[in-house]
Design an enzyme around this catalytic site. Structure first.
Site, PDB file in Angstrom:
ATOM      1  N   ARG A 201       0.818  -1.221   0.000  1.00 40.17           N
ATOM      2  CA  ARG A 201       0.000   0.000   0.000  1.00 40.17           C
ATOM      3  C   ARG A 201       0.848   1.266   0.000  1.00 40.17           C
ATOM      4  O   ARG A 201       0.522   2.224  -0.711  1.00 40.17           O
ATOM      5  CB  ARG A 201      -0.971  -0.032   1.181  1.00 40.17           C
ATOM      6  CG  ARG A 201      -2.096  -1.051   1.006  1.00 40.17           C
ATOM      7  CD  ARG A 201      -2.995  -1.102   2.223  1.00 40.17           C
ATOM      8  NE  ARG A 201      -2.254  -1.537   3.403  1.00 40.17           N
ATOM      9  CZ  ARG A 201      -2.718  -1.458   4.652  1.00 40.17           C
ATOM     10  NH1 ARG A 201      -3.918  -0.946   4.884  1.00 40.17           N
ATOM     11  NH2 ARG A 201      -1.999  -1.889   5.665  1.00 40.17           N
TER      12      ARG A 201
ATOM     13  N   ASN B 188      -6.541  -3.050   2.163  1.00 41.31           N
ATOM     14  CA  ASN B 188      -6.431  -4.508   2.163  1.00 41.31           C
ATOM     15  C   ASN B 188      -7.810  -5.106   2.380  1.00 41.31           C
ATOM     16  O   ASN B 188      -8.631  -4.548   3.121  1.00 41.31           O
ATOM     17  CB  ASN B 188      -5.534  -4.986   3.305  1.00 41.31           C
ATOM     18  CG  ASN B 188      -4.050  -4.796   3.016  1.00 41.31           C
ATOM     19  OD1 ASN B 188      -3.655  -4.597   1.868  1.00 41.31           O
ATOM     20  ND2 ASN B 188      -3.238  -4.865   4.051  1.00 41.31           N
TER      21      ASN B 188
END
Length: 789
Positions: free
Chosen positions: A18, A36
């Site tokens: 990320r 996620n």
């Protein structure tokens, strides 16, 4: 331009994925968010500048090119969204707890940046043994659930301090959402205790901290139990012969070689030969044990690896190990923390109970190990590293299944009895567990059941089909049968060597409908389709079915399992079936091997064999190795570990042959075998080799040359059988599997000979050739049959 929804699948959680997305989005002027979830990573994107029409295209290209080192992208799926997103920034959102379809990254060795920090006296993590970031550190060993968030790991009990929390929350920091993030102010601690559990103050050993104190105990010849990432090790100075011998006695591991850990490659190169390829593999994030050709360095204790031509080395893979070995210019023994054949200890209390009789002190810490993960073992054979044990650094990274397996039900393959691992099949991928060990040991069997339950919850896997070995006495088979009956699940029983064949096919991405290959499958033994014990097999088949088209001539195993532990029984049976014992005793009365056999209870054993009592017949390749090794008294009267005689026989042969990549010895240089193609299946008969071998013994030939001639003769016979069967059945691809093909000398001669004939050869690449790969094969066979149903 409209916005897009981008789904990224693969190993993309807990690896700095990320933050990479956040960085790329900002650099490309993109707006949206990332999070996620149970399927991987979900991104929503739109260009900040509506006129920048290819910004998202550039983003996807850079994401693949700049993927974090521990990540693995399986797919990037793009879907247009209606209109534009209501946002003026790009942000990282919290995880979404949806159904699990993503993977867990394996534990990874300390990265260079973290290593530099623990060596820097000005850094706040100086000498901190739990330093990590998104590029390194524990994963599988500490996780309890997915998504991989701190609350789902054993780090949940350690609240982060303000400085660690700031790193964790900063997308520009390499510790952004590094779930095990910690420092000396807020994280786990390490301490040293004696065998009664009393903490030893470092000052007692004139040391600044517990790790330095532990190092000084090791230098003084003590044995330490050390809690690592996936379990405990027993460590000692590998150059101290008396200490290594003491460890062998305490651990009841009398001959099996010990693994070694060295500070750096320079230390390793003093004791073993090291190619550039092997050096790169040792330095990889997985940091496995690698079998290397040993040098004759007299400073290494001979008790480390008796009767071996190789040494198993690894580099430090955690900050604790780096700190422990910082001052060591020689290796440490670093073997699993257990009694022989038991599972490795993972809990502090368990270690004090089980290891206090083995170690002189224990180096403990308070970060719980959730999942036991042994060290992985690899070996370079035929020019490529190949796994012998798949565990830390590799499991549970999923393996993509070959074309044709896109739509399969959820399958659980339970593996074999020895070197067990199990396999979850779902979403066109196989999740192979870490090496779990031999299920005939009660503690290992309990750990196996617990790990099965954990994986089921971890991956939200609900098996619709169970796959097991056909052998009714395997613990895994009995468990699978009871499970299927209890839950009303379909049970698929898979023949042992067919599973080996399917495993090597899947390991080479062989498509479901690509047609049959000729499998050459040599191992200890497995239950055959005809109810006898197989182990030297030539199978024509694919995932769906396999036909036995050739095999080694079966021989008696006097005493059943005792013949596996006592190789002289195999030798006696083969001599009795090749001319008769009286012939050999009369023809070679002065040979040492004859005198050794005469000292055994021959009449009792021969009578049992003649009456067929507890004397199964087997075509086992492993037992043939044992019989030949017994002529040279390798392994003694009773073996102390599985495969010992064969391993020592290979070590002898390698003194003459070494690595044989790229060259094929002449067939006449090996002992003779007979090939009988007048029967079905064809037979490869070792009977002719015995006269040649005993003649060499009578003429005082060196044991190493005898071992080499056996290897060359067997390899030449396999090549000839493979060539003729391939022609008879019009196949051009052959696949090698089974534990016998972890013998580098045999493997390389066979592969070279087959390739010289223009045949394609498939070898294992990601899963072991031994029974550690069985579950993958079982799962693929079950999936193929389910697809056809």
């Amino acid at each position: 331009m409209s916005a897009e929804r981008i789904r990224v699948r693969g190993l993309v959680q807990g690896v700095g994925f990320r933050p990479t997305i956040w960085r790329l989005a900002h650099e490309l002027g993109l707006l949206g968010d990332v999070r996620n979830d149970g399927e991987g990573v979900l991104i929503r994107l739109q260009p900040g500048d509506p006129n920048d029409t290819d910004a998202i295209e550039r983003f996807c290209a850079r994401l693949r090119a700049e993927c974090p080192p521990l990540a693995r992208i399986e797919a990037i799926e793009r879907t247009p969204l209606d209109g534009r997103l209501d946002t003026t920034a790009f942000v990282i959102l919290g995880s979404d707890n949806s159904d699990i379809h993503t993977g867990i990254v394996a534990d990874a060795a300390t990265c260079p940046a973290c290593l530099a920090e623990i060596r820097d006296p000005t850094n706040r993590r100086y000498r901190y043994p739990f330093t990590n970031c998104t590029h390194c550190g524990p994963r599988l060993s500490i996780v309890r659930a997915i998504p991989y968030d701190r609350a789902h790991t054993s780090m949940a009990i350690f609240p982060m301090c303000a400085r660690c929390r700031a790193e964790y929350a900063d997308p520009g920091d390499r510790r952004f959402h590094a779930q095990p993030n910690a420092c000396p102010d807020c994280g786990p601690r390490v301490w040293l205790v004696d065998t009664e559990g009393r903490e030893i103050a470092p000052a007692e050993l004139d040391a600044a901290d517990a790790i330095t104190a532990a190092s000084r105990l090791l230098a003084a010849g003590r044995i330490l139990a050390i809690k690592g990432i996936g379990g405990f090790h027993l460590a000692c100075d590998a150059t101290n012969s008396a200490t290594v011998a003491t460890l062998r006695q305490r651990k009841r591991r009398f001959a099996k070689p010990f693994a070694l850990m060295a500070r750096d490659l320079d230390v390793i190169e003093r004791y073993a030969r090291l190619s550039d390829q092997e050096a790169e593999w040792l330095r990889s994030p997985a940091a496995p044990i690698l079998l290397l050709e040993r040098r004759d360095d007299p400073t290494l204790a001979p008790e480390v690896a008796p009767a071996q031509s190789s040494l198993g080395f690894m580099l430090p893979y955690s900050p604790l190990h780096h700190l422990l070995l910082a001052d060591w210019d020689r290796p440490l023994v670093m073997t699993s923390g257990n009694l022989s054949d038991e599972p490795q200890c993972i809990d502090n209390a368990e270690a004090l109970d089980r290891l206090s009789g083995l170690a002189d002190a224990l180096l403990l810490h308070d970060r719980d190990i959730v999942n036991r993960v042994d060290d992985s073992v690899w070996r370079v054979m035929d020019g490529q590293p190949r796994p012998l044990r798949r565990a830390r650094g590799y499991a549970p990274a999923p393996l993509r299944l070959p074309p044709g397996f896109e739509s399969t039900p959820q399958i659980l393959a339970l593996g074999g009895e020895l070197k067990n691992s199990f396999c979850l099949i779902r979403d066109a991928e196989a999740i192979l567990s870490q090496h779990l060990g031999d299920l005939e040991e009660a503690r290992t069997a309990r750990a196996y059941r617990a790990t099965l339950a954990l994986y089921g919850e971890l991956f939200q896997h609900r098996a619709e089909i169970l796959a097991v070995d056909r052998h009714p006495d395997y613990h895994s088979t009995q468990l699978g049968r009871a499970w299927a009956e209890r839950e009303g699940l379909r049970l698929i029983e898979v023949q042992h060597h067919h599973a080996h064949l399917a495993a090597v096919l899947a390991d080479n991405d062989w498509p479901l409908d690509a047609g049959p290959v000729l499998g050459i499958l040599f191992d200890g033994l497995g239950l055959g389709e005809d109810g006898t014990l197989w182990g030297g097999e030539f199978l024509l088949g694919d995932y769906r079915s396999a036909q036995r088209v050739g095999h080694l001539t079966p021989a008696a195993l006097p005493g059943g399992t005792r013949a596996i532990r006592e190789p002289w029984r195999n030798l006696l049976a083969r001599l009795d079936e090749t001319g008769g014992w009286e012939y050999w005793r009369a023809r070679y009365p002065g040979l040492e091997v004859i005198r050794r056999l005469e000292a055994k209870p021959l009449n009792v054993v021969r009578n049992l064999t003649a009456r067929g009592l507890n004397t199964p017949r087997s075509s086992s390749g492993g037992r043939l190795f044992d019989a030949v090794a017994a002529t040279l008294n390798l392994g003694g009267d009773t073996l102390s570990y599985e495969g010992q005689a064969a391993i020592e026989l290979e070590a002898l042969a390698s003194q003459v042959l070494g690595a044989l990549e790229g060259r094929t010895p002449a067939p006449e240089s090996g002992y003779p075998f007979a090939l009988d193609d007048s029967v079905r299946p064809w037979r490869l008969d070792p009977a002719p080799l015995w006269e040649a071998l005993f003649c060499d013994l009578a003429h005082g030939e060196e044991p190493a040359r005898i071992a080499a001639r056996f290897h060359l003769g067997l390899a030449s016979a396999i090549v000839e059988m493979g060539k003729r069967l391939a022609r008879a059945f019009a196949v051009e691809t052959l696949a090698l599997s089974g534990g016998v093909f972890q013998n580098r000398v045999l493997l390389e001669v066979v592969v070279s000979g087959l390739r010289d004939l223009g045949l394609k050869v498939l070898l294992h690449r990601q899963v072991p050739a031994n029974d550690g790969g069985l579950a993958l094969g079982q799962g693929c066979i079950a999936a193929a049959r389910a697809t056809d149903a």
